[in-house]
Design a protein around this motif. Structure first.
Motif, mmCIF file in Angstrom:
data_model
loop_
_atom_site.group_PDB
_atom_site.id
_atom_site.type_symbol
_atom_site.label_atom_id
_atom_site.label_comp_id
_atom_site.label_asym_id
_atom_site.label_seq_id
_atom_site.Cartn_x
_atom_site.Cartn_y
_atom_site.Cartn_z
ATOM 1 N N ASP A 34 0.824 -1.211 0.000
ATOM 2 C CA ASP A 34 0.000 0.000 0.000
ATOM 3 C C ASP A 34 0.859 1.261 0.000
ATOM 4 N N TYR A 35 1.953 1.227 0.776
ATOM 5 C CA TYR A 35 2.873 2.357 0.836
ATOM 6 C C TYR A 35 4.299 1.832 0.736
ATOM 7 N N ILE A 36 5.130 2.547 0.016
ATOM 8 C CA ILE A 36 6.530 2.180 -0.171
ATOM 9 C C ILE A 36 7.355 3.386 0.270
ATOM 10 N N ILE A 37 8.121 3.207 1.345
ATOM 11 C CA ILE A 37 8.772 4.322 2.021
ATOM 12 C C ILE A 37 10.267 4.084 2.124
ATOM 13 N N GLY A 38 11.061 5.136 1.953
ATOM 14 C CA GLY A 38 12.499 5.033 2.152
ATOM 15 C C GLY A 38 13.277 5.905 1.201
ATOM 16 N N ASP A 39 14.596 5.708 1.186
ATOM 17 C CA ASP A 39 15.436 6.449 0.240
ATOM 18 C C ASP A 39 15.679 5.641 -1.030
ATOM 19 N N PHE A 40 15.207 4.385 -1.024
ATOM 20 C CA PHE A 40 15.256 3.499 -2.191
ATOM 21 C C PHE A 40 16.674 3.243 -2.686
ATOM 22 N N ASP A 41 17.594 3.141 -1.727
ATOM 23 C CA ASP A 41 18.984 2.864 -2.096
ATOM 24 C C ASP A 41 19.311 1.380 -2.054
ATOM 25 N N SER A 42 18.393 0.557 -1.511
ATOM 26 C CA SER A 42 18.689 -0.870 -1.399
ATOM 27 C C SER A 42 17.677 -1.764 -2.112
ATOM 28 N N VAL A 43 16.572 -1.218 -2.556
ATOM 29 C CA VAL A 43 15.603 -2.005 -3.310
ATOM 30 C C VAL A 43 16.141 -2.261 -4.721
ATOM 31 N N SER A 44 15.855 -3.421 -5.272
ATOM 32 C CA SER A 44 16.311 -3.750 -6.625
ATOM 33 C C SER A 44 15.701 -2.791 -7.644
ATOM 34 N N GLY A 45 16.531 -2.325 -8.557
ATOM 35 C CA GLY A 45 16.076 -1.349 -9.533
ATOM 36 C C GLY A 45 14.920 -1.842 -10.382
ATOM 37 N N PHE A 48 11.710 -1.909 -8.266
ATOM 38 C CA PHE A 48 11.260 -0.539 -8.030
ATOM 39 C C PHE A 48 10.523 0.007 -9.259
ATOM 40 N N GLU A 49 11.086 -0.210 -10.430
ATOM 41 C CA GLU A 49 10.471 0.295 -11.663
ATOM 42 C C GLU A 49 9.138 -0.379 -11.946
ATOM 43 N N LYS A 50 9.032 -1.666 -11.655
ATOM 44 C CA LYS A 50 7.759 -2.368 -11.860
ATOM 45 C C LYS A 50 6.649 -1.722 -11.042
ATOM 46 N N TYR A 51 6.966 -1.382 -9.794
ATOM 47 C CA TYR A 51 5.953 -0.758 -8.945
ATOM 48 C C TYR A 51 5.671 0.676 -9.377
ATOM 49 N N LYS A 52 6.713 1.391 -9.737
ATOM 50 C CA LYS A 52 6.525 2.782 -10.176
ATOM 51 C C LYS A 52 5.640 2.860 -11.410
ATOM 52 N N LYS A 53 5.791 1.887 -12.289
ATOM 53 C CA LYS A 53 5.008 1.875 -13.529
ATOM 54 C C LYS A 53 3.628 1.260 -13.336
ATOM 55 N N GLY A 54 3.379 0.695 -12.157
ATOM 56 C CA GLY A 54 2.092 0.066 -11.911
ATOM 57 C C GLY A 54 1.951 -1.287 -12.556
ATOM 58 N N ASP A 55 3.087 -1.938 -12.822
ATOM 59 C CA ASP A 55 3.047 -3.247 -13.483
ATOM 60 C C ASP A 55 2.708 -4.385 -12.522
ATOM 61 N N VAL A 56 2.726 -4.126 -11.222
ATOM 62 C CA VAL A 56 2.424 -5.168 -10.245
ATOM 63 C C VAL A 56 0.934 -5.081 -9.926
ATOM 64 N N THR A 57 0.185 -6.043 -10.406
ATOM 65 C CA THR A 57 -1.283 -5.980 -10.412
ATOM 66 C C THR A 57 -1.886 -5.610 -9.074
ATOM 67 N N GLU A 58 -1.469 -6.301 -8.009
ATOM 68 C CA GLU A 58 -2.104 -6.084 -6.717
ATOM 69 C C GLU A 58 -1.663 -4.792 -6.037
ATOM 70 N N SER A 59 -0.669 -4.119 -6.603
ATOM 71 C CA SER A 59 -0.133 -2.919 -5.948
ATOM 72 C C SER A 59 -0.128 -1.707 -6.869
ATOM 73 N N LYS A 60 -1.058 -1.649 -7.806
ATOM 74 C CA LYS A 60 -1.081 -0.541 -8.760
ATOM 75 C C LYS A 60 -1.313 0.804 -8.085
ATOM 76 N N GLU A 61 -2.009 0.795 -6.965
ATOM 77 C CA GLU A 61 -2.329 2.048 -6.288
ATOM 78 C C GLU A 61 -1.331 2.384 -5.186
ATOM 79 N N ALA A 62 -0.217 1.677 -5.138
ATOM 80 C CA ALA A 62 0.766 1.918 -4.080
ATOM 81 C C ALA A 62 1.290 3.351 -4.141
ATOM 82 N N ARG A 63 1.476 3.957 -2.981
ATOM 83 C CA ARG A 63 2.013 5.309 -2.895
ATOM 84 C C ARG A 63 3.475 5.253 -2.485
ATOM 85 N N PHE A 64 4.275 6.090 -3.135
ATOM 86 C CA PHE A 64 5.703 6.167 -2.840
ATOM 87 C C PHE A 64 5.975 7.415 -2.003
#
Length: 211
Positions: A34-45, A48-64
């Protein structure tokens, strides 16, 4: 990862907050974020891009919610504070015990924040359930995480500790930093509940099972 998958299959949460590389774990587990929080220095690139683009079906509405890498709090600390702002009944933190010990010790200490607001908060892994208490507490056999129950002072001293319903009882002992007196206790035979009482201080409770 196997533990987290089994745990989440049996436990349902209204809100899932991923702290930085926790997003990798959510992706592998197929858990909605539902929420993705941090400086995003350790998440796999790529994740991260899949979620940013909304490609992950169950998490399309996730807020960064992004923070700079040089900050005064860890990603877990920031995620915990955000969780507290949602007025939850309880908070469960997964993935907070492995890897770096500095982060693990910080994760135990930041449990003081929800404790002050009366929000039950637990750090959970395959072998341990860790939480803080600052008042008399009943521990029920049926909900124990494992066979063992340990108590350690988080404050310099915990005054007048009484333990009942456990194999090893206390009747007015002060717990101080530097003593291992209350490690590896167990429920007493024939009891369904144990009680820990004390006058002042904060205690770390660890319900544990062997590997």
């Amino acid at each position: 990862m196997g533990f987290a998958k089994d745990y989440l299959a049996n436990e349902k949460f209204d809100l899932v907050i991923c702290a930085d590389s926790g997003l990798d774990a959510a992706y592998r587990l197929g858990v909605k974020a539902d929420y993705i929080i941090g400086d995003f220095d350790s998440v796999s690139g790529n994740v991260f891009e899949k979620y940013k683009k909304g490609d992950v079906t169950e998490s399309k509405e996730a807020r960064f919610i992004k923070f700079p890498p040089e900050k005064d709090s860890t990603d877990t600390d920031i995620a915990l504070e955000y969780a507290m702002e949602q007025n939850p009944d309880e908070i469960v933190i997964l993935g907070a015990t492995g890897g770096r010990m500095d982060h693990f010790l910080a994760n135990v200490n930041i449990l003081m924040k929800p404790l002050k607001y009366g929000i039950p908060t637990y750090i959970v892994d395959k072998y341990n359930k860790i939480y803080l208490i600052d008042k008399d507490t009943v521990i029920k056999r049926k909900s124990l995480w494992g066979k063992y129950i340990s108590f350690q002072p988080l404050t310099e001293i915990v005054k007048n500790v009484r333990l009942s319903g456990l194999k090893y009882i206390l009747d007015g002992e002060d717990l101080t930093i530097g003593k291992s007196l209350t490690v590896s206790n167990e429920m007493a035979d024939g009891t369904d509940e144990a009680m820990i009482s004390f006058d002042t201080g904060v205690i770390i409770v660890i319900e544990a099972r062997d590997a």
